[in-house]
Design an enzyme around this catalytic site. Structure first.
Site, PDB file in Angstrom:
ATOM      1  N   SER A  14     128.558 131.172  23.279  1.00  0.00           N
ATOM      2  CA  SER A  14     128.898 130.175  24.300  1.00  0.00           C
ATOM      3  C   SER A  14     130.356 129.773  24.169  1.00  0.00           C
ATOM      4  O   SER A  14     130.999 130.007  23.138  1.00  0.00           O
ATOM      5  CB  SER A  14     127.997 128.935  24.162  1.00  0.00           C
ATOM      6  OG  SER A  14     128.284 128.233  22.953  1.00  0.00           O
ATOM      7  N   HIS A 237     142.474 132.354  16.237  1.00  0.00           N
ATOM      8  CA  HIS A 237     141.247 132.770  15.562  1.00  0.00           C
ATOM      9  C   HIS A 237     140.427 131.514  15.328  1.00  0.00           C
ATOM     10  O   HIS A 237     140.913 130.553  14.709  1.00  0.00           O
ATOM     11  CB  HIS A 237     141.579 133.466  14.243  1.00  0.00           C
ATOM     12  CG  HIS A 237     140.364 133.921  13.499  1.00  0.00           C
ATOM     13  ND1 HIS A 237     140.366 134.165  12.147  1.00  0.00           N
ATOM     14  CD2 HIS A 237     139.093 134.171  13.913  1.00  0.00           C
ATOM     15  CE1 HIS A 237     139.159 134.546  11.762  1.00  0.00           C
ATOM     16  NE2 HIS A 237     138.365 134.551  12.817  1.00  0.00           N
ATOM     17  N   ASP A 238     139.189 131.498  15.789  1.00  0.00           N
ATOM     18  CA  ASP A 238     138.403 130.267  15.751  1.00  0.00           C
ATOM     19  C   ASP A 238     138.250 129.706  14.344  1.00  0.00           C
ATOM     20  O   ASP A 238     138.210 128.479  14.157  1.00  0.00           O
ATOM     21  CB  ASP A 238     137.045 130.453  16.441  1.00  0.00           C
ATOM     22  CG  ASP A 238     136.242 131.648  15.949  1.00  0.00           C
ATOM     23  OD1 ASP A 238     136.622 132.264  14.936  1.00  0.00           O
ATOM     24  OD2 ASP A 238     135.228 131.972  16.593  1.00  0.00           O
ATOM     25  N   THR A 239     138.188 130.584  13.337  1.00  0.00           N
ATOM     26  CA  THR A 239     138.061 130.070  11.971  1.00  0.00           C
ATOM     27  C   THR A 239     139.327 129.349  11.530  1.00  0.00           C
ATOM     28  O   THR A 239     139.266 128.342  10.816  1.00  0.00           O
ATOM     29  CB  THR A 239     137.735 131.199  10.985  1.00  0.00           C
ATOM     30  OG1 THR A 239     136.644 131.967  11.500  1.00  0.00           O
ATOM     31  CG2 THR A 239     137.348 130.646   9.624  1.00  0.00           C
ATOM     32  N   ASN A 295     133.578 136.723   4.575  1.00  0.00           N
ATOM     33  CA  ASN A 295     132.709 136.758   5.747  1.00  0.00           C
ATOM     34  C   ASN A 295     131.266 136.953   5.295  1.00  0.00           C
ATOM     35  O   ASN A 295     130.963 137.927   4.604  1.00  0.00           O
ATOM     36  CB  ASN A 295     133.082 137.942   6.649  1.00  0.00           C
ATOM     37  CG  ASN A 295     133.902 137.532   7.839  1.00  0.00           C
ATOM     38  OD1 ASN A 295     134.735 136.640   7.747  1.00  0.00           O
ATOM     39  ND2 ASN A 295     133.681 138.183   8.958  1.00  0.00           N
ATOM     40  N   GLN A 303     119.685 133.270  15.078  1.00  0.00           N
ATOM     41  CA  GLN A 303     119.914 133.339  16.528  1.00  0.00           C
ATOM     42  C   GLN A 303     119.138 134.508  17.136  1.00  0.00           C
ATOM     43  O   GLN A 303     118.528 134.388  18.207  1.00  0.00           O
ATOM     44  CB  GLN A 303     121.411 133.488  16.825  1.00  0.00           C
ATOM     45  CG  GLN A 303     122.240 132.244  16.539  1.00  0.00           C
ATOM     46  CD  GLN A 303     123.735 132.517  16.586  1.00  0.00           C
ATOM     47  OE1 GLN A 303     124.174 133.640  16.830  1.00  0.00           O
ATOM     48  NE2 GLN A 303     124.530 131.489  16.336  1.00  0.00           N
TER      49      GLN A 303
END
Length: 463
Positions: A14, A237-239, A295, A303
């Site tokens: 999302s 980068h979202d992280t 990671n 999910q």
């Protein structure tokens, strides 16, 4: 109209557009627009619908104005490694192929036959994942060798969305580090590796550090959206953005979502033999530091189980069911490649347990407790490795992101690790994106001040 900054945070399932503004020393958030993101089959590959994502970004900007906000800036962050290529006229040449696509199967091992694996790690400091950009580019070259005769520009997903907004080309640094094509010392593209791979270096822009203004949105967009705003680079980068929202220093963090990114902030890359053997990564941070992390497969597994049960159970339902199955003790290695993109996550978990002579989870509760306990085991092991590699003891683990709401795992991790576990904020990535914009516009003076603002603005729980 309330002046604000807009954070566009798009994850693997999302996306959301958040408005953020400072009021009485606290960061206030308003979720303007939330939308679905999913992989689709396009031209024989799993892809992201990049055109739809752009339309959703524009819709979010429009809705912010309709809600009475006056946005002055915007920044986009997404997941890492995926990209598109543009031609000389800056038209998109390639689909936005998703990292879970199977085009990179076997590619990593093939590259190791002509570029030494340890040399890749020594120069980039980036952990080995079969979907890293370096392997995706080589897979594309094998599939369509002529594509690089037409290609002129390489843009990662947030770079491309920023390009559509501004017309300006950029490769933002934090995301560029995840490609495994950036030299960790020079912080520039690795010419030697690109030459060995047969990938033209002219495709790449000089890596641009976050906290800089890319420029205003295009004139036609100003008319279409009814607003004039600047695009500011967060950690795309979202992280990188998520770690900006950790309200503490000297702590191990877990950015918990589809993936679990577990690490510490460090001054310099750690590319030792031990770090190589443990497969740790050295990704660029927003403040010219290194996110030394690992990671871990993360909540992707639950999910997928949720999806297989046709969303009959919510994520909280799975947590509640796990509490009822605490005697079930089968665990899996969450980083086993079979869990990356299986046809059936349930069958993949069951087959692992069968192969390792453990009870197979059959019920939703048994599957949930198996996944959650397995993740906790992985976190505990990674925490010990972090302390070994940094030669430092950390008293706490701080969990941010949506996964921080899983109290079953929070309690288990505190008990297993013997460390204090703190959780929150949940909207970590969007908050970090906004903080970067506030620092760039001088509304927040320093990292220390930003952490104080976060502590004052959001609920932080302790286990």
């Amino acid at each position: 109209m309330q002046k604000c900054n807009l954070a566009v945070d798009i994850g693997a399932s999302s996306g959301r557009v958040l408005a953020g503004f400072l009021k009485d020393g606290q960061l206030q958030l308003d979720e303007i627009h939330r939308f679905e993101n999913k992989m689709e089959n396009q031209n024989g590959h799993l892809c992201w619908n990049i055109d739809k994502l752009y339309e959703e970004v524009k819709l979010g900007i429009k809705q912010s104005v309709e809600k009475g906000f006056n946005p002055i800036s915007i920044g986009v962050d997404t997941w890492a490694v995926d990209f598109v290529l543009l031609d000389e006229q800056k038209n998109r040449l390639t689909d936005a192929v998703a990292y879970r696509d199977h085009r990179t199967d076997g590619i990593m091992e093939e590259i190791f036959s002509f570029i030494d694996q340890k040399e890749i790690y020594k120069q980039t400091g980036i952990q080995f994942q079969p979907f890293n950009t370096i392997y995706q580019l080589y897979a594309l070259k094998k599939e369509d060798p002529m594509i690089f005769d037409q290609a002129h520009y390489f843009l990662m997903i947030p770079d491309y969305l920023h390009f559509l907004l501004t017309g300006k080309l950029s490769n933002e640094y934090t995301n560029a580090t995840t490609t495994q094509l950036l030299n960790a010392e020079s912080e520039d593209w690795n010419s030697e590796f690109l030459e060995n791979l047969g990938i033209p270096k002219h495709l790449f822009q000089p890596p641009m550090k976050p906290l800089q203004t890319l420029g205003p949105i295009r004139e036609e967009l100003k008319e279409e959206l009814g607003v004039d705003l600047q695009v500011i680079l967060p950690g795309t980068h979202d992280t990188a953005s998520a770690v900006m929202s950790v309200p503490a220093t000297e702590t191990i963090y877990i950015s918990s979502g589809t993936w679990s990114l577990m690490g510490v902030e460090h001054e310099k890359p750690i590319s030792s033999e031990e770090a190589f053997s443990y497969n740790f990564t050295n990704e660029g941070g927003v403040h010219h530091n290194i996110r030394f992390l690992k990671n871990i497969m993360g909540l992707w597994m639950i999910q997928e189980v949720k999806r297989e049960y046709q969303d009959k159970y919510s994520f909280q339902d799975f947590v509640d069911l796990a509490y009822k199955e605490t005697q079930f003790d089968s665990t899996v290695d969450v980083n086993d490649a079979r869990f990356l993109s299986p046809k059936s996550m349930i069958e993949a978990i069951q087959s692992y347990c069968k192969e390792t002579n453990q009870l197979e989870p059959k019920t939703p509760g048994e599957l949930a407790v198996c996944i959650f306990n397995s993740l906790v085991e992985s976190y505990h092991a990674a925490a010990k490795q972090i302390e070994e590699l940094t030669n430092k003891s950390y008293p706490s683990i701080h969990i941010i992101g949506g996964g921080s709401k899983n109290n079953f795992m929070n309690e288990k991790l505190a008990a297993k690790s013997g460390k204090e576990v703190y959780t929150g904020p949940t909207e970590a990535t969007g908050i970090g994106n906004l903080i970067a914009q506030l620092i760039a516009t001088n509304e927040v003076e320093s990292v220390e001040q930003s952490k104080e603002i976060i502590r004052e603005s959001f609920t932080i729980s302790k286990f």
